[in-house]
Design an enzyme around this catalytic site. Structure first.
Site, PDB file in Angstrom:
ATOM      1  N   ASP A  93     -43.752  38.550 142.907  1.00  0.00           N
ATOM      2  CA  ASP A  93     -44.684  38.887 142.086  1.00  0.00           C
ATOM      3  C   ASP A  93     -44.455  40.200 140.826  1.00  0.00           C
ATOM      4  O   ASP A  93     -42.970  40.765 141.106  1.00  0.00           O
ATOM      5  CB  ASP A  93     -45.935  39.287 142.818  1.00  0.00           C
ATOM      6  CG  ASP A  93     -46.057  41.009 143.891  1.00  0.00           C
ATOM      7  OD1 ASP A  93     -45.024  41.512 142.767  1.00  0.00           O
ATOM      8  OD2 ASP A  93     -46.708  41.432 143.947  1.00  0.00           O
ATOM      9  N   ASP A 269     -49.564  32.547 148.886  1.00  0.00           N
ATOM     10  CA  ASP A 269     -49.072  33.621 149.390  1.00  0.00           C
ATOM     11  C   ASP A 269     -50.048  34.478 150.260  1.00  0.00           C
ATOM     12  O   ASP A 269     -51.425  34.435 149.615  1.00  0.00           O
ATOM     13  CB  ASP A 269     -47.866  34.766 148.849  1.00  0.00           C
ATOM     14  CG  ASP A 269     -49.088  35.266 147.619  1.00  0.00           C
ATOM     15  OD1 ASP A 269     -49.667  36.844 148.800  1.00  0.00           O
ATOM     16  OD2 ASP A 269     -49.196  34.847 146.929  1.00  0.00           O
TER      17      ASP A 269
END
Lengths: 375, 375
Positions: A93, A269
């Protein structure tokens, strides 16, 4: 090793789809679940066991890794894959989400965000360019643009201002990525816009205008409820290009993931399987179990007879004992079994899509999980 | 499965010896190190990894297991081996040591000891007969008599009174074992007597009079220092029968174990490899390392290139990061590597004894470990 990144949809069942993302480090079968390896470790699991669950890709957190041990240090040691003994793909991320949820004294400007580390209070700058630099230092295969994760609730004006900033950052992220990335790495855009349909559409179209090899839907599962989340997902996937992978960030429960797959999402996720594993909560083909419950104290049946995971063959009575005693082995076994359950869920979903029976499959799992709150 | 317990010395080198203990659940190569599985788990390790280190036997703690989950419950679930997924031999202590070190409000009488559980304050009675009953419920392969672990320091009178009580308990333990045990299980006596040579001799001879298939030396490594410990060990092994295994309880460091082997000890147990592993302390063929130290932050070398343990192949920089971050994987990897180091130490000691070069081997290891305090 092929040096290119590509995605192909293989099968469709309604709006659900199965496919494959090819990367230089291996193929990611979709729908895919990415176990979260926050601080260069999928918590309480050996990397070879993470691979043994069937995970094709894991997620690393830019925020955590840039603070400790530091992106430059990881680069010096050969990159994140080598550092954490994980050879398959890694998605990172951009750090934006954790800056909002963990860091102190944040200040957001057009340029980027300045925050204080939750570890030592150090002042850190994170710009779209730095977020990409960090992800390139880590050697991430799939990188994410820096965005501002719009809080919930947010007024329409706040959500609009926030997404427009994120779109400008997305453009800067892409420009930085073009100069820093290696062959075969990919950068995904992130749709924001809160729970406002027109803003979600505005965001999706702005990203498509910039152009990315994959698109994430961000800013959901933050308190808006399942119905609103599904509405936003459905709206986004109807706009986003069919030939690019779609990733719903931070989601979720088996039910949330199945609902999102039914609406065309390919990647997920979530910390849930590992975090729950450390707290004695198990995901099984029979539903969710709270192993702290006294009803398991003399239950000689395996955690999950339907699972192929070695950890799921341990008896519930033993796991109950380990959890009650605070033994690490309890966290190790349940985390392993949970991550494998998530991977088995993905494998069965892919199979159901290929066989045109996804709706029935999802309904069956939802029924198994309907009583999860009974524990 | 043979249903008998036997011991044979195979090789001698000075007073050091290598041999094998045969049990219905498998052979224990001596000198042997038994990893400690206090609460039905060798902390932070999968049972198959404990086996993979080369451990032929582990130790279970009667005190912990009788309090949680309870011996009757473990028996109902099929015994300790099945409960904790460990098929090879298990030695259990009698609970006496932990009653002294962990329980509250102890009261010792001729009959036994009454104490309050450190977990919930419940009042529990432990007699020689109950200690055997608990160990038989667990299904322990090698059981220990209930004794009073004489504190250090103790006056000669205190040590004498204590050992004489322990000898009467040893006799009662043997009588109870004769009525409760299964074929092939063995009961060991425990020599006490503090640091008083004549009392150690009195204790050893009293136990031999009762007669046991193996003998432990207890009440050492409790603060008396290495020299006094070695003196007591040397004295005991000179008296104890040559054809029975000798077990030095709760020891210890590599140096302590090598010194005890040189004086004829065959078996050891200690929490050190696992406890140290949870605190970032590693035992390697290069000596002891404190992985918290900043000097390892960018050290790309493996934990222990000389070890065959998979966990020892992880880089020190990564382990440093995991330890500093409080990640369970750090404890998991270092515990695994430490337990394997202890097993490799035993394997090399057995080989050195067989080849008549034990003294040189021990000297080499002691040199590697001489600087352990430098960290």
């Amino acid at each position: 090793m092929s040096a290119s990144f590509s995605f192909a949809v293989k099968e469709r069942d309604g709006r659900a789809r199965s496919g494959a993302i090819a990367t230089p480090r291996g193929v990611i079968r979709t729908p895919a679940f990415m176990p979260v390896g926050t601080g260069a470790t999928v918590k309480a699991m050996f990397p070879e066991d993470v691979a043994a669950t069937g995970a094709d890709i894991i997620l690393g957190n830019t925020y955590h890794l840039m603070l400790r041990p530091g992106a430059e240090r990881i680069a010096k040691l050969g990159g994140l894959h080598k550092f954490m003994h994980w050879e398959k793909p890694i998605l990172t991320d951009s750090g934006g989400y954790q800056v909002m949820s963990l860091a102190k004294l944040r200040k957001i400007t057009e340029e980027g965000v300045t925050f204080q580390s939750h570890l030592d209070g150090a002042t850190v700058d994170l710009t779209p360019e730095r977020a990409i630099e960090v992800q390139c230092l880590l050697g991430s295969d799939i990188q994410m643009v820096l965005d501002e994760c719009t809080p919930f609730p947010a007024t329409r004006d706040e959500a609009k201002r926030s997404l427009e900033l994120s779109m400008r950052w997305a453009e800067r992220s892409k420009a930085a990525f073009a100069t820093m990335s290696a062959d075969g790495q990919a950068l995904f855009g992130i749709v924001q816009g809160g729970v406002y349909p027109d803003l979600r559409e505005q965001s999706a179209r702005a990203l498509m205008e910039i152009g990315f090899p994959g698109y994430a839907v961000g800013g959901l599962a933050v308190g808006e409820g399942q119905e609103a989340m599904f509405d936003m997902v459905e709206l986004c996937t109807a706009i986003l290009p069919e030939d690019r992978p779609r990733y719903l960030m931070g989601v979720g429960t088996p039910q949330d993931m199945l609902g999102a797959m039914a609406r065309g999402i390919d990647m997920f996720d979530c910390v849930m399987p590992t975090r729950s594993g450390r707290h004695g909560q198990a995901f099984t083909w029979g539903g969710r179990l709270n192993l702290r419950n006294a009803c398991y104290a003399e239950d000689a049946s395996p955690l999950d007879a339907e699972s192929l995971c070695p950890a799921a063959q341990y008896e519930r009575a033993y796991l109950h004992h380990l959890v009650k005693s605070g033994e690490m082995l309890g966290a190790m076994l349940i985390s392993y079994a949970n991550v494998q359950f998530y991977q088995e869920l993905m494998a069965r979903a892919r199979e159901a899509i290929a066989q045109g029976r996804f709706a029935a499959f999802a309904e069956d799992v939802n029924r198994r999980y309907a009583q999860e709150d009974a524990d």
